[in-house]
Design a protein around this motif. Structure first.
Motif, PDB file in Angstrom:
ATOM      1  N   ASN A 266      16.292   6.460  -5.756  1.00  0.00           N
ATOM      2  CA  ASN A 266      16.084   5.664  -4.540  1.00  0.00           C
ATOM      3  C   ASN A 266      15.572   4.281  -4.923  1.00  0.00           C
ATOM      4  O   ASN A 266      14.753   4.159  -5.833  1.00  0.00           O
ATOM      5  CB  ASN A 266      15.058   6.352  -3.632  1.00  0.00           C
ATOM      6  CG  ASN A 266      15.531   7.699  -3.171  1.00  0.00           C
ATOM      7  OD1 ASN A 266      16.518   7.815  -2.482  1.00  0.00           O
ATOM      8  ND2 ASN A 266      14.821   8.741  -3.580  1.00  0.00           N
ATOM      9  N   TRP A 267      16.020   3.260  -4.209  1.00  0.00           N
ATOM     10  CA  TRP A 267      15.578   1.886  -4.434  1.00  0.00           C
ATOM     11  C   TRP A 267      15.909   1.051  -3.218  1.00  0.00           C
ATOM     12  O   TRP A 267      16.643   1.491  -2.329  1.00  0.00           O
ATOM     13  CB  TRP A 267      16.221   1.297  -5.683  1.00  0.00           C
ATOM     14  CG  TRP A 267      17.666   0.893  -5.524  1.00  0.00           C
ATOM     15  CD1 TRP A 267      18.140  -0.358  -5.269  1.00  0.00           C
ATOM     16  CD2 TRP A 267      18.814   1.745  -5.588  1.00  0.00           C
ATOM     17  NE1 TRP A 267      19.513  -0.342  -5.182  1.00  0.00           N
ATOM     18  CE2 TRP A 267      19.951   0.948  -5.373  1.00  0.00           C
ATOM     19  CE3 TRP A 267      18.998   3.108  -5.803  1.00  0.00           C
ATOM     20  CZ2 TRP A 267      21.244   1.454  -5.357  1.00  0.00           C
ATOM     21  CZ3 TRP A 267      20.291   3.610  -5.786  1.00  0.00           C
ATOM     22  CH2 TRP A 267      21.388   2.796  -5.578  1.00  0.00           C
ATOM     23  N   LYS A 268      15.361  -0.158  -3.181  1.00  0.00           N
ATOM     24  CA  LYS A 268      15.693  -1.123  -2.129  1.00  0.00           C
ATOM     25  C   LYS A 268      16.625  -2.162  -2.731  1.00  0.00           C
ATOM     26  O   LYS A 268      16.364  -2.689  -3.802  1.00  0.00           O
ATOM     27  CB  LYS A 268      14.442  -1.791  -1.577  1.00  0.00           C
ATOM     28  CG  LYS A 268      13.615  -0.836  -0.745  1.00  0.00           C
ATOM     29  CD  LYS A 268      12.465  -1.539  -0.096  1.00  0.00           C
ATOM     30  CE  LYS A 268      11.675  -0.529   0.733  1.00  0.00           C
ATOM     31  NZ  LYS A 268      10.520  -1.146   1.384  1.00  0.00           N
ATOM     32  N   ASP A 269      17.718  -2.438  -2.020  1.00  0.00           N
ATOM     33  CA  ASP A 269      18.673  -3.431  -2.510  1.00  0.00           C
ATOM     34  C   ASP A 269      18.163  -4.849  -2.237  1.00  0.00           C
ATOM     35  O   ASP A 269      17.053  -5.032  -1.721  1.00  0.00           O
ATOM     36  CB  ASP A 269      20.070  -3.188  -1.924  1.00  0.00           C
ATOM     37  CG  ASP A 269      20.147  -3.387  -0.415  1.00  0.00           C
ATOM     38  OD1 ASP A 269      19.228  -3.987   0.184  1.00  0.00           O
ATOM     39  OD2 ASP A 269      21.139  -2.924   0.169  1.00  0.00           O
TER      40      ASP A 269
ATOM     41  N   GLU B  10      17.256  -3.104   2.016  1.00  0.00           N
ATOM     42  CA  GLU B  10      17.752  -1.839   2.571  1.00  0.00           C
ATOM     43  C   GLU B  10      17.526  -0.711   1.574  1.00  0.00           C
ATOM     44  O   GLU B  10      17.773  -0.873   0.381  1.00  0.00           O
ATOM     45  CB  GLU B  10      19.250  -1.937   2.879  1.00  0.00           C
ATOM     46  CG  GLU B  10      19.623  -2.994   3.896  1.00  0.00           C
ATOM     47  CD  GLU B  10      19.278  -2.577   5.313  1.00  0.00           C
ATOM     48  OE1 GLU B  10      19.377  -1.376   5.624  1.00  0.00           O
ATOM     49  OE2 GLU B  10      18.897  -3.474   6.084  1.00  0.00           O
ATOM     50  N   GLN B  11      17.083   0.437   2.080  1.00  0.00           N
ATOM     51  CA  GLN B  11      16.877   1.611   1.228  1.00  0.00           C
ATOM     52  C   GLN B  11      18.229   2.170   0.786  1.00  0.00           C
ATOM     53  O   GLN B  11      19.120   2.356   1.597  1.00  0.00           O
ATOM     54  CB  GLN B  11      16.101   2.687   1.996  1.00  0.00           C
ATOM     55  CG  GLN B  11      15.642   3.832   1.161  1.00  0.00           C
ATOM     56  CD  GLN B  11      14.565   3.455   0.158  1.00  0.00           C
ATOM     57  OE1 GLN B  11      13.746   2.585   0.384  1.00  0.00           O
ATOM     58  NE2 GLN B  11      14.574   4.112  -0.980  1.00  0.00           N
ATOM     59  N   GLN B  12      18.372   2.407  -0.525  1.00  0.00           N
ATOM     60  CA  GLN B  12      19.596   2.964  -1.098  1.00  0.00           C
ATOM     61  C   GLN B  12      19.255   4.250  -1.837  1.00  0.00           C
ATOM     62  O   GLN B  12      18.137   4.418  -2.314  1.00  0.00           O
ATOM     63  CB  GLN B  12      20.235   1.974  -2.076  1.00  0.00           C
ATOM     64  CG  GLN B  12      20.605   0.649  -1.468  1.00  0.00           C
ATOM     65  CD  GLN B  12      21.705   0.773  -0.434  1.00  0.00           C
ATOM     66  OE1 GLN B  12      22.633   1.546  -0.593  1.00  0.00           O
ATOM     67  NE2 GLN B  12      21.583   0.002   0.638  1.00  0.00           N
ATOM     68  N   SER B  13      20.234   5.134  -1.951  1.00  0.00           N
ATOM     69  CA  SER B  13      20.029   6.397  -2.641  1.00  0.00           C
ATOM     70  C   SER B  13      21.331   6.863  -3.270  1.00  0.00           C
ATOM     71  O   SER B  13      22.391   6.741  -2.647  1.00  0.00           O
ATOM     72  CB  SER B  13      19.522   7.445  -1.647  1.00  0.00           C
ATOM     73  OG  SER B  13      19.308   8.671  -2.280  1.00  0.00           O
TER      74      SER B  13
ATOM     75  N   THR C  61      15.836  -3.346 -11.667  1.00  0.00           N
ATOM     76  CA  THR C  61      15.731  -2.679 -10.375  1.00  0.00           C
ATOM     77  C   THR C  61      14.663  -1.590 -10.443  1.00  0.00           C
ATOM     78  O   THR C  61      14.685  -0.750 -11.332  1.00  0.00           O
ATOM     79  CB  THR C  61      17.078  -2.045  -9.962  1.00  0.00           C
ATOM     80  OG1 THR C  61      18.079  -3.062  -9.924  1.00  0.00           O
ATOM     81  CG2 THR C  61      16.989  -1.363  -8.612  1.00  0.00           C
TER      82      THR C  61
ATOM     83  N   GLU D 258       7.897  12.896  -8.091  1.00  0.00           N
ATOM     84  CA  GLU D 258       8.649  11.648  -8.083  1.00  0.00           C
ATOM     85  C   GLU D 258       8.145  10.777  -9.225  1.00  0.00           C
ATOM     86  O   GLU D 258       6.949  10.683  -9.459  1.00  0.00           O
ATOM     87  CB  GLU D 258       8.472  10.917  -6.752  1.00  0.00           C
ATOM     88  CG  GLU D 258       9.110  11.635  -5.597  1.00  0.00           C
ATOM     89  CD  GLU D 258       8.998  10.852  -4.301  1.00  0.00           C
ATOM     90  OE1 GLU D 258       8.189   9.884  -4.226  1.00  0.00           O
ATOM     91  OE2 GLU D 258       9.694  11.211  -3.357  1.00  0.00           O
TER      92      GLU D 258
ATOM     93  N   LYS E 201       8.236   6.918 -10.995  1.00  0.00           N
ATOM     94  CA  LYS E 201       8.558   5.505 -10.820  1.00  0.00           C
ATOM     95  C   LYS E 201       9.201   5.022 -12.102  1.00  0.00           C
ATOM     96  O   LYS E 201       8.761   5.370 -13.198  1.00  0.00           O
ATOM     97  CB  LYS E 201       7.306   4.694 -10.520  1.00  0.00           C
ATOM     98  CG  LYS E 201       6.717   4.998  -9.163  1.00  0.00           C
ATOM     99  CD  LYS E 201       5.523   4.131  -8.906  1.00  0.00           C
ATOM    100  CE  LYS E 201       4.945   4.456  -7.537  1.00  0.00           C
ATOM    101  NZ  LYS E 201       3.771   3.618  -7.240  1.00  0.00           N
TER     102      LYS E 201
END
Length: 100
Positions: free
Chosen positions: A27-30, A34-37, A62, A77, A79
């Motif tokens: 999972n990350w923010k573009d 926006e949240q991406q997965s 990223t 989780e 990081k």
């Protein structure tokens, strides 16, 4: 031995877990926030990093949240951030994630 040689030796000696074909959720923010997965496959993990494979690449730097998704895995989780990314073959990339 120089400091860099000691670091390289330490890296080689650090414990590695063979997690070939273990599914992970990334999972990350573009760039638009926006949240991406994506679902990817973990190849191996050490105390400093993780090697994964996926059909797409992510930009170096990223910041990610990585979660193992197999039934045997805990819900921990991790990081991480993308440290390297290179094309493995016509359909996949290998990404090295530096654990934070």
């Amino acid at each position: 031995m120089e400091n860099t040689e000691l670091e390289q030796l330490d890296r080689r000696r650090s414990m590695r877990l063979d997690l070939e074909n273990e599914p992970v959720q990334i999972n990350w923010k573009d760039s638009n926030g926006e949240q991406q997965s994506i679902e990817a496959i973990c190849i191996d993990i050490s105390r400093r990093g993780m090697l994964i494979t996926h059909s797409d690449d992510l930009p170096i730097g990223t910041k990610l949240i990585v979660k193992f998704t197999s039934e045997q895995a805990s819900n921990t989780e991790l990081k991480a951030k993308v440290a390297r990314c290179h094309r493995k073959n016509f359909s996949s990339y290998h990404m090295f994630l530096l654990l934070q």
